[in-house]
Structure formats: structure tokens, C-alpha cells
Design an enzyme around this catalytic site. Structure first.
Site, PDB file in Angstrom:
ATOM      1  CE  LYS A   5       3.484 -45.169   9.266  1.00  0.00           C
ATOM      2  NZ  LYS A   5       4.618 -46.091   9.988  1.00  0.00           N
ATOM      3  CE  LYS A  42       7.683 -40.286   3.643  1.00  0.00           C
ATOM      4  NZ  LYS A  42       7.768 -40.620   5.121  1.00  0.00           N
ATOM      5  CE  LYS A  44       9.782 -47.871   5.868  1.00  0.00           C
ATOM      6  NZ  LYS A  44      11.068 -48.263   6.685  1.00  0.00           N
TER       7      LYS A  44
HETATM    8  P1  TYM Z   1      11.537 -44.589   8.827  1.00  0.00           P
HETATM    9  O1  TYM Z   1      11.874 -45.811   9.325  1.00  0.00           O
HETATM   10  O2  TYM Z   1      10.371 -44.139   8.437  1.00  0.00           O
HETATM   11  O3  TYM Z   1      12.506 -43.790   8.244  1.00  0.00           O
HETATM   12  C1  TYM Z   1      13.989 -43.928   8.860  1.00  0.00           C
HETATM   13  C2  TYM Z   1      14.651 -42.504   8.400  1.00  0.00           C
HETATM   14  O4  TYM Z   1      14.636 -42.335   6.994  1.00  0.00           O
HETATM   15  C3  TYM Z   1      14.265 -41.113   6.625  1.00  0.00           C
HETATM   16  N1  TYM Z   1      13.409 -41.042   5.493  1.00  0.00           N
HETATM   17  C4  TYM Z   1      13.572 -40.073   4.474  1.00  0.00           C
HETATM   18  N2  TYM Z   1      14.524 -39.232   4.353  1.00  0.00           N
HETATM   19  C5  TYM Z   1      14.513 -38.502   3.054  1.00  0.00           C
HETATM   20  N3  TYM Z   1      13.469 -38.667   2.299  1.00  0.00           N
HETATM   21  C6  TYM Z   1      12.563 -39.698   2.053  1.00  0.00           C
HETATM   22  N4  TYM Z   1      11.920 -39.936   1.228  1.00  0.00           N
HETATM   23  C7  TYM Z   1      12.591 -40.564   3.250  1.00  0.00           C
HETATM   24  N5  TYM Z   1      12.067 -41.562   3.884  1.00  0.00           N
HETATM   25  C8  TYM Z   1      12.290 -41.958   5.053  1.00  0.00           C
HETATM   26  C9  TYM Z   1      13.403 -40.709   7.792  1.00  0.00           C
HETATM   27  O5  TYM Z   1      13.230 -39.268   8.009  1.00  0.00           O
HETATM   28  C10 TYM Z   1      14.124 -41.405   8.921  1.00  0.00           C
HETATM   29  O6  TYM Z   1      15.237 -40.644   9.383  1.00  0.00           O
HETATM   30  N6  TYM Z   1       9.866 -42.886  13.512  1.00  0.00           N
HETATM   31  C11 TYM Z   1      11.154 -43.014  12.549  1.00  0.00           C
HETATM   32  C12 TYM Z   1      11.994 -44.322  13.279  1.00  0.00           C
HETATM   33  C13 TYM Z   1      12.421 -43.737  14.608  1.00  0.00           C
HETATM   34  C14 TYM Z   1      13.392 -42.993  15.092  1.00  0.00           C
HETATM   35  C15 TYM Z   1      13.568 -43.074  16.492  1.00  0.00           C
HETATM   36  C16 TYM Z   1      14.266 -41.991  14.382  1.00  0.00           C
HETATM   37  C17 TYM Z   1      11.944 -44.518  15.751  1.00  0.00           C
HETATM   38  N7  TYM Z   1      12.808 -44.032  16.875  1.00  0.00           N
HETATM   39  C18 TYM Z   1      14.405 -42.303  17.282  1.00  0.00           C
HETATM   40  C19 TYM Z   1      15.118 -41.137  15.039  1.00  0.00           C
HETATM   41  C20 TYM Z   1      15.312 -41.264  16.431  1.00  0.00           C
HETATM   42  C21 TYM Z   1      10.594 -43.667  11.448  1.00  0.00           C
HETATM   43  O7  TYM Z   1       9.505 -44.141  11.077  1.00  0.00           O
HETATM   44  O8  TYM Z   1      11.603 -43.632  10.222  1.00  0.00           O
END
Ligand code: TYM
Length: 343
Positions: free
Chosen positions: A121, A204, A207
């Protein structure tokens, strides 16, 4: 060791999603669908729209508010029930930010620089990234440990952050000679832990990909879904009878995995039906499964979005319940650290 350490804690599941732009099929299959399925098991489920994480990169304020509501709508449309789970937005529970500061004093700078998500990022000009983007994993650890969560369902891309959460918990417990935080278990399960781009099977689905054709958005209508699947990159070979035959065919493997995850089947079950057939036959079948699974979700999301005041009410109520759990844990953390409390 974590097994014995964690047995001291109430089983609790926590996870979060960033409201930084529309959600994708990756978020649905890797996270939301599993969040819904985990409800009602033995553990309490706590789910969070992590707005404080989203602002580590610039967000237009009006858009952030809208995306926070839309992510909440997506949780509920995917089956997360605010009566059975605690559902709220992060910023309304101040324990997250407070505990994150305490963790900033526990985590090491070197741990943060090693995070691949930071490197991705921040890009080449990392000196110009926000300090929040670097400290992001300490806030994520705070999200989880403010509830002493024992398990966290996520997609594959969050694995490194969860390892860091375990490191923070272990260092805190060690430095203060306590067993205050559990060593959280990552739940990275199923065939859709890493849904890939429809344009490039080695990337991957995200968004933030500039190409809209690379992903299925949770707001896409049936025509858009079908068209994106029709145009998805594939190869010219017929499908094999089992997933092992797709080792070196990332695009084909991705589509088969997506089918399996949507239809609640194994990839081998899917391939048993399509063995010997090409994508001319497979893609329309996948489009049909995808539209059937996603259309009700898209429809429910727009229903929820038609009543933003109700979404805000649900988030407020969820935040109250979350606060009730997190505040005593935060207070105990301060006591352990010697932070004086006199009110
Ligand atoms: P984020 O917002 O990028 O994504 C949310 C969740 O979706 C999953 N994900 C995917 N799974 C499979 N294939 C994909 N292409 C894909 N894209 C996204 C992510 O693995 C995630 O589970 N840092 C985290 C948010 C967060 C969080 C937390 C998660 C903040 N605090 C505490 C768990 C516990 C994030 O940026 O996810």
C-alpha cells in the site's frame, strides 16, 4: 501451547472489514459468508466495520460514511444477524483506539516494516505514507484483543497481520508476566480463502484493482456478473476430473474454486460434473450459480441502504454491546501496565 493458554478464555470470534470502497466477491466468499456461518456455534461472534483502518489512506468523508453503511448492509445481507452477533463500526467503541496506543508501545517498528500489506500500500514512496498505515497492524491487534477474541476468520491475505497479533499478545503477556491476552487462532478455511482476479489468476481479487472487470462487486447486477464471468480470462484446455489437474492453470482453478464456494461443494465435486468440458460450457454454468447466489444479497443490500437511519441505529446498539465487553478488558490492561485510573 495456544490451546492451553486459550482455554482460559471465553470462546469469542472477532473479525472486521474495511469500508474503503465497494466490497467484492472475495470479501463475500473469504469473509462475510463464513462470518454468517459461524453464528450460533459455541462462540460469541463480534463483527466490525473498521472505519479507523480505512482512513489510513485518504477517504472522502461523505463517501466514507456511505461506505460504512454499505458495508454494514453487506454484513446483514450476507446473513449476519445483529440479534445473534455484535455488529458495529469500530470508531464508536473508543477502546479500539486506546488499546491500539498501548500496543504501539509493545509492538516493534521492525515488525511493522516487514508487513507485506504496508509495503504494497505504501508503494515506492513509503516515507510519504501516513503513520497510521504503518501502525495499522497494532490497531488490528487491538480490535481483536479488546475482546480477548480466541479465533478470527479471515482470508489468506490477513495471515501475516494475525501472526503479528499473536506476537503482540505474547510479548505483552511476557513483559508483564500475565496471561491477559489469548494467542488468537486464525480461521483461514475453505476453498475461497484467496479469490483471484478475473483478469489475472495470479493476483488477488481486490476492490483497489483499477480494472472493474477483474472483480465482481457486491453491488453488480445479474447482467454485470454474467458478463464479467463470460469475459474472465481462461485457457483453451478442457477441465480435468480433479483439482490436482489445475496446478499450473491459475485462472481455471480460480473459477472452479469460486463455483465450489458459491455452490457449497468441493472443487472435485464440481470437476466431476465438468470433466472434459471447456469454458464454453463451464462459464455459463458458473454465471448461473453466481447470479443465483449473489442476486438476493445485492437486493437485500439495497433494501437496507434505503433506510440509513435504521443502519445507524443498529450500529449504535452494536457499539454499546461491544463497549460493554471491551471496556473492562481495556481497564484491566491499563491496570496491568500501571496506568493510573481514578474515576
Ligand atoms: P479487508 O477489508 O481488506 O478484507 C476483509 C476480509 O475479506 C477478505 N478478503 C478476501 N478473501 C478471499 N479472497 C479475496 N480476494 C479477498 N479479499 C479480501 C480478507 O482476508 C478479510 O478477511 N485488515 C483487515 C480488516 C481488519 C480485521 C481486523 C480483520 C481490521 N481489523 C481484525 C480481522 C480482525 C482488512 O484490511 O481486510
Amino acid at each position: 501451547m495456544s490451546e492451553t493458554t486459550n482455554s482460559r478464555f471465553t470462546p469469542r470470534i472477532f473479525s472486521g472489514i474495511q469500508p474503503s470502497g465497494g466490497l467484492t466477491l472475495g470479501n463475500y466468499l473469504g469473509a462475510l459468508k463464513r462470518f454468517a456461518a459461524l453464528q450460533g456455534d459455541q462462540a460469541q461472534t463480534i463483527y466490525c466495520v473498521v472505519d479507523l483502518h480505512a482512513i489510513t489512506v485518504w477517504q472522502d468523508p461523505e463517501t466514507l460514511r456511505r461506505n460504512t453503511r454499505e458495508a454494514t448492509a453487506a454484513f446483514m445481507a450476507a446473513g449476519v444477524d445483529p440479534a445473534r452477533s455484535v455488529l458495529f463500526n469500530q470508531s464508536q467503541v473508543t477502546a479500539h483506539a486506546e488499546l491500539a496506543w498501548l500496543f504501539n508501545t509493545v509492538a516493534r517498528v521492525g515488525w511493522m516494516y516487514r508487513m507485506t500489506q504496508f509495503k504494497d500500500k505504501a508503494g515506492k514512496n513509503s516515507e510519504n505514507a501516513s503513520l497510521g498505515l504503518l501502525a495499522y497492524p497494532a490497531l488490528m491487534a487491538a480490535d481483536i484483543l479488546a475482546y480477548q477474541a480466541t479465533a478470527v476468520p479471515v482470508g489468506e491475505d490477513q495471515k501475516q497481520h494475525l501472526e503479528l497479533t499473536r506476537d503482540i499478545a505474547a510479548k505483552f503477556n511476557h513483559d508483564y508476566k500475565v496471561e491477559h491476552f489469548p494467542i488468537t487462532e486464525p480461521l483461514i478455511e475453505g476453498v475461497a480463502t484467496r479469490v483471484m482476479s478475473l483478469r489475472d489468476g495470479t493476483k488477488k481479487m481486490s476492490k483497489s484493482d483499477p480494472s472493474d472487470a477483474s472483480r465482481i462487486n457486491l453491488t453488480d447486477d445479474a447482467d454485470a456478473i454474467a458478463q464479467k464471468i463470460r469475459k474472465a480470462r481462461t485457457d483453451a484446455d478442457p477441465l480435468p476430473g480433479s483439482i490436482d489437474g489445475l496446478k499450473d492453470r491459475p485462472e481455471a482453478r480460480n473459477l472452479v474454486n469460486i463455483y465450489a464456494a458459491l455452490a457449497d461443494e468441493t472443487p472435485d465435486q464440481v470437476l466431476a460434473r465438468f470433466e472434459g468440458q471447456g469454458f464454453g460450457a463451464f462459464k455459463p454454468a458458473l454465471a448461473e450459480v453466481a447470479v443465483a447466489a449473489m442476486s438476493p444479497i445485492t437486493a437485500k443490500m439495497s433494501e437496507y441502504m434505503a433506510d440509513p437511519a435504521e443502519i445507524d441505529r443498529i450500529l449504535g446498539k452494536g457499539a454499546e454491546r461491544a463497549s460493554e465487553i471491551a471496556t473492562p478488558i481495556l481497564e484491566r490492561t491499563k491496570d496491568i501496565m500501571g496506568i493510573l485510573r481514578s474515576r
